[in-house]
Design a protein around this motif. Structure first.
Motif, mmCIF file in Angstrom:
data_model
loop_
_atom_site.group_PDB
_atom_site.id
_atom_site.type_symbol
_atom_site.label_atom_id
_atom_site.label_comp_id
_atom_site.label_asym_id
_atom_site.label_seq_id
_atom_site.Cartn_x
_atom_site.Cartn_y
_atom_site.Cartn_z
ATOM 1 N N SER A 1 0.865 -1.092 0.173
ATOM 2 C CA SER A 1 0.003 0.018 -0.027
ATOM 3 C C SER A 1 0.961 1.327 -0.048
ATOM 4 O O SER A 1 0.532 2.264 -0.537
ATOM 5 C CB SER A 1 -0.914 -0.039 1.436
ATOM 6 N N THR B 1 -4.623 -4.424 4.846
ATOM 7 C CA THR B 1 -5.455 -3.971 3.350
ATOM 8 C C THR B 1 -6.158 -5.290 3.346
ATOM 9 O O THR B 1 -5.792 -6.434 3.158
ATOM 10 C CB THR B 1 -4.555 -3.761 2.194
ATOM 11 N N ASP C 1 -3.754 -2.271 -5.695
ATOM 12 C CA ASP C 1 -3.140 -3.027 -4.540
ATOM 13 C C ASP C 1 -4.026 -3.945 -3.832
ATOM 14 O O ASP C 1 -5.392 -3.859 -3.939
ATOM 15 C CB ASP C 1 -3.168 -1.720 -3.331
HETATM 16 MG MG LIG Z 1 -1.661 -2.947 2.371
#
Ligand SMILES: [Mg+2]
Ligand SMILES: Nc1nc2c(ncn2[C@@H]2O[C@H](COP(=O)(O)OP(=O)(O)OP(=O)(O)O)[C@@H](O)[C@H]2O)c(=O)[nH]1
Length: 467
Positions: free
Chosen positions: A242, A263, A282
Motif C-alpha cells: 500500500s 489491506t 493494491d
Molecule cells: Mg496494504
C-alpha cells in the motif's frame, strides 16, 4: 420497409441534448440539430437587439418561456447547414451552467418540437451526412476518453484522417485490380493480354499487402497506449504494497499501518506511466492461516493476479525471503512481472541474492516506498516490461487502429492473400475478382462504406449524450 421508413423519420427529426456534463460550471450548452433548429430558437430566444439572427454569429439575449417568463441570460449561435458539426442546421445555446436551468431549457426546446437525442446521435448524423468517415467518428470517442497525452495524440491523428487516408489508398489499389479483372471477365477471349498476373501480384504486394501489414504492426505497437494495462501489486503482508501504491500515485490513497493484514480489499486507481494508461491495483497481503475477512481479500488478490497484464511482486528487503515469498514468485508463472525489493532505506537482508537467482527472468528494482528512492527505475521497468521498449525511444504512436478496425484489417489481409494465391494459380478472372471484393468489403467496413445498421448502433452508443 416500415422499419426503414421509421429509421428515415428519426433521421429527419430535429434532435436536442444538453452537451455539457452535469454539475455546475461556467457555461452549459444545449445543442440542437436538424431542419427545425432555427425555428425552435426563434420561439424561445429574445435577442438583445432585435436584429436578424446571422449564421455563425454569437448573439446575446434571453431565453423566455411561452408564458413570457425569463428563463436565463444566454448567448446563442445558429450555424446554417452544411457548415456545422452535423452538416444540418445547428443551434447552440450557452446558458449559465446550472443543472436546473439546463433541464428547464431542454424541456422548452423539446416542447417546441425537438426530440431528445440519443447518445452519439450528433456524431452519427455527421457520419451519415458524409462529414466524417467512420474512423474519424470513432476518433471523436477516443478523444473524449483519452487518459494520457499519447492517447490524445493517437485520437487527434485519427481524427485528422490518418487511418482513413491509408485505408482509402489501399482500397483504390484493390479497385484498380478489380477493374482490370472485370475487363478480363467481359472479354474472355483476350484474357491473356489483359491480365498480367505477375504485374498484378507485384502491385498487390506493394500497394495492399505491405501497407496492411504495416497498419497491423502499428496497431500492435500502439495497443497499450490505446487500451492501457492492469498492473497488480502482490506480496506478503506488511512488505509495503500500500505504501508503494501511495508512492506511485503521489497521494495517500490506501491506509498504511505497521500491522500485517491492513489491506483487506483491492484498491485501484489510475496512473500515467510515460504515456501508458495504467490501472494499478493494491491487494491484501497473501499469507497462510488468515482470518475469514482477510481470506476473502486474499482470494480477490489472487483473482486480480489472474487478470493482470503485469505483476509487481513486492518483498521486504530487510527480511530474509520466506517460503511464502517463494510460493508467490512461482505463482507468477510466465506472466510478466517485476520483483520490487522494498524498504531500501533500511539495512538490507543478506539472503536476497539467492532469492533473486530463483527468478532470473524477473527484472529487479530496489525501492523505498518511504523516501521514493528507486521510483523512477520502477516506472521505467514497468514501461519496458509492458511495451518491450525503452522509454524515450522515438516510436510513432499516431495511426493506431482500434480492435474493430484491427479485425477488419486482418480480414482484408487474409482476402488479399487469397487474391494473390488465385492470381498465382491463374484461376479464372471471375474467381479472382471474388477475392478482391472480399478484401474491399472488409476495408469498406473500416471507413463505414459497407456494414450494417447494427454496427453503427454499437459504435455510436459508446458516445455520451450531446456528442
Ligand atoms: Mg496494504
Ligand atoms: N522504512 C520503510 N518502511 C516502509 C517502507 N514501505 C512500507 N514501510 C512500512 O511498512 C509497514 C507496512 O506498510 P504497508 O504499506 O501497510 O504494507 P502492505 O504490504 O500494504 O501490508 P498489508 O496491507 O498488511 O498487506 C508500514 O509501517 C510502513 O510504514 C519503506 O520503504 N521503508
Amino acid at each position: 420497409m416500415v422499419a426503414a421508413k421509421q429509421q428515415a423519420d428519426r433521421e429527419a427529426d430535429t434532435i436536442a441534448a444538453i452537451a455539457t456534463p452535469p454539475g455546475s460550471g461556467g457555461i452549459g450548452v444545449i445543442r440542437i440539430s436538424g431542419a427545425g433548429s432555427r425555428a425552435i430558437l426563434g420561439q424561445l430566444f429574445r435577442p438583445h437587439r432585435q436584429a436578424e439572427l446571422r449564421s455563425h454569429r454569437l448573439t446575446y439575449g434571453w431565453i423566455v418561456d411561452p408564458a413570457g417568463q425569463a428563463v436565463d441570460e444566454v448567448m446563442a449561435v445558429y450555424m446554417a447547414a452544411p457548415n456545422s458539426y452535423t452538416r444540418e442546421d445547428v443551434v447552440e445555446i450557452q446558458s449559465h451552467s446550472s443543472y436546473l436551468i439546463l433541464q428547464h431549457l431542454l424541456a422548452l426546446v423539446l416542447a417546441a418540437g425537438a426530440r431528445a437525442a440519443e447518445p452519439g446521435e450528433f456524431t452519427k448524423r455527421a457520419f451519415l451526412n458524409g462529414r466524417l468517415d467512420l474512423t474519424r467518428a470513432e476518433a471523436v470517442i477516443d478523444l473524449l476518453q483519452a487518459q494520457t497525452r499519447e492517447g490524445l495524440q493517437i485520437a487527434l491523428s485519427l481524427l485528422q484522417g490518418s487511418l482513413q487516408q491509408r485505408v482509402t489508398a489501399i482500397r483504390q489499389a484493390l479497385l484498380d485490380t478489380r477493374a482490370i479483372l472485370e475487363v478480363a471477365i467481359d472479354f474472355p477471349d483476350e484474357e491473356v493480354e489483359i491480365i498480367d498476373p505477375a504485374a498484378l501480384a507485384s502491385d498487390l504486394r506493394g500497394k495492399v499487402i505491405a501497407p496492411l501489414e504495416e497498419l497491423l504492426r502499428a496497431a500492435e505497437r500502439g495497443r497499450l497506449y490505446r487500451d492501457g494495462l492492469a498492473v497488480v501489486i502482490l506480496g506478503r503482508p506488511n512488505v509495503g504494497k500500500s505504501s508503494l501504491l501511495n508512492c506511485l500515485l503521489r497521494e495517500e490513497r490506501a491506509i498504511v499501518t505497521e500491522i500485517p493484514g491492513t489491506t483487506r480489499d483491492t484498491i485501484e486507481d489510475f496512473l500515467d506511466i510515460k504515456g501508458l494508461p495504467v490501472r494499478i491495483v493494491d491487494t491484501a497481503g497473501i499469507r497462510e492461516n488468515a482470518e475469514a475477512v482477510e481470506e476473502l481479500g486474499i482470494r480477490r488478490a489472487r483473482r486480480m493476479q489472474e487478470e493482470a497484464d503485469l505483476v509487481l511482486l513486492v518483498v521486504d528487503g530487510t527480511q530474509s525471503p520466506t517460503s511464502e515469498d517463494l510460493a508467490l514468485g512461482r505463482s507468477l508463472g510466465t506472466r510478466p512481472g517485476v520483483l520490487v525489493v522494498n524498504k531500501s532505506d533500511l539495512k538490507p537482508a543478506l539472503e536476497l541474492e539467492g532469492f533473486r537467482q530463483q527468478f532470473p527472468e524477473l527484472p529487479v528494482v530496489a525501492v523505498s516506498a518511504k523516501t521514493g528512492a528507486g521510483l523512477g527505475q520502477l516506472e521505467e521497468a514497468i514501461f519496458s516490461r509492458a511495451t518491450g521498449e525503452a522509454s524515450g525511444e522515438a516510436v510513432e504512436h499516431t495511426c493506431v487502429p482500434n480492435v474493430r478496425q484491427r479485425r477488419a484489417l486482418q480480414g482484408a489481409l487474409a482476402g488479399a492473400g487469397r487474391l494473390a494465391a488465385a492470381l498465382k494459380d491463374h484461376l479464372p478472372p471471375d474467381l479472382v475478382a471474388i477475392e478482391a471484393q472480399a478484401a474491399l468489403d472488409q476495408l469498406g467496413e473500416i471507413v463505414g462504406e459497407t456494414g450494417t445498421e447494427d454496427l453503427l448502433d454499437t459504435i455510436f452508443s459508446r458516445f455520451c449524450l450531446g456528442k
